[in-house]
Design a protein around this motif. Sequence first.
Motif, mmCIF file in Angstrom:
data_model
loop_
_atom_site.group_PDB
_atom_site.id
_atom_site.type_symbol
_atom_site.label_atom_id
_atom_site.label_comp_id
_atom_site.label_asym_id
_atom_site.label_seq_id
_atom_site.Cartn_x
_atom_site.Cartn_y
_atom_site.Cartn_z
ATOM 1 N N VAL A 157 0.646 -1.045 0.121
ATOM 2 C CA VAL A 157 -0.076 -0.042 0.086
ATOM 3 C C VAL A 157 0.816 1.105 -0.055
ATOM 4 O O VAL A 157 0.437 2.279 -0.487
ATOM 5 N N GLY A 206 -1.635 6.039 1.647
ATOM 6 C CA GLY A 206 -2.045 4.766 2.177
ATOM 7 C C GLY A 206 -2.886 5.030 3.472
ATOM 8 O O GLY A 206 -2.306 5.738 4.301
ATOM 9 N N SER A 207 -3.712 4.082 3.439
ATOM 10 C CA SER A 207 -4.521 4.261 4.617
ATOM 11 C C SER A 207 -4.648 2.639 5.455
ATOM 12 O O SER A 207 -4.373 1.738 4.942
ATOM 13 N N ARG A 246 -6.941 1.429 6.676
ATOM 14 C CA ARG A 246 -8.182 0.852 6.308
ATOM 15 C C ARG A 246 -7.945 -0.242 5.019
ATOM 16 O O ARG A 246 -8.287 -1.269 5.157
ATOM 17 N N GLU A 247 -7.265 0.307 4.075
ATOM 18 C CA GLU A 247 -6.853 -0.432 2.847
ATOM 19 C C GLU A 247 -5.888 -1.561 3.179
ATOM 20 O O GLU A 247 -6.094 -2.717 2.644
ATOM 21 N N GLU A 302 -7.943 -4.360 4.764
ATOM 22 C CA GLU A 302 -8.676 -5.200 3.934
ATOM 23 C C GLU A 302 -7.945 -6.255 3.299
ATOM 24 O O GLU A 302 -8.377 -7.064 2.958
ATOM 25 N N ARG A 303 -6.650 -5.543 2.865
ATOM 26 C CA ARG A 303 -5.853 -6.810 2.113
ATOM 27 C C ARG A 303 -5.644 -7.964 2.954
ATOM 28 O O ARG A 303 -5.343 -9.027 2.230
ATOM 29 N N GLN A 315 -10.370 -2.613 10.795
ATOM 30 C CA GLN A 315 -9.140 -1.700 11.299
ATOM 31 C C GLN A 315 -8.860 -1.759 12.734
ATOM 32 O O GLN A 315 -7.799 -1.715 13.130
#
Length: 201
Positions: free
Chosen positions: A28, A37-38, A40-41, A44-45, A50
Amino acid sequence: MTITGKPRGNYAKTAGRRREILEAGIEVFSAGGFRSGSIREIAERVGMSQAGLLHHFANKNELLAAVLELRDDLSREYTTGEEEDGLETIRGLIKLVEYNSSVPGLVELHTTLSAEATAPDHPAHEYFVRRYVWVSSFITAAFERMKAKGQLVPGVDPEAAARGMIAIMDGAQVQWLLDKESLDMAEETRMFVRLLITVDL
């Protein structure tokens, strides 16, 4: 009782989960930089919430620090920082460049973050400042040991040689990321060093 030296039970699961998060963080942060980049992302990966991710890393800055530490750990496998032979130290650095060719995500992370971190308010700014000082001193010391053995071309200054080698390594990474087929990072570094030394590399 058999001792394997490997983490077991919940500790092993936690260590494995942290490694998954760090690898997702590399992806990310490499793609969009630290600011874009977060959490959250990244969560999710790896199929987490979170809140679940924040159980392992308190915040985004702590996660970034761990990602950078992972990258440094991988680098230290090639250069321990304790080499008494300057030539072997330089050879180890070139092996590290060869390894970097197999992990484009890490190269992207370093290139993206080092550019972002020139801003004094970036959370990785101090890390990159310290890292540059350390790397420069490390390579300078290697060339100084080579100079003492008569392995440098007369007139070559170890500190200037170190700065030049860092410039080649960092610049080659940018060119390689733009076109991986046109440039061999390790060979570019090797050719530069050969101009400075009197022994076989």
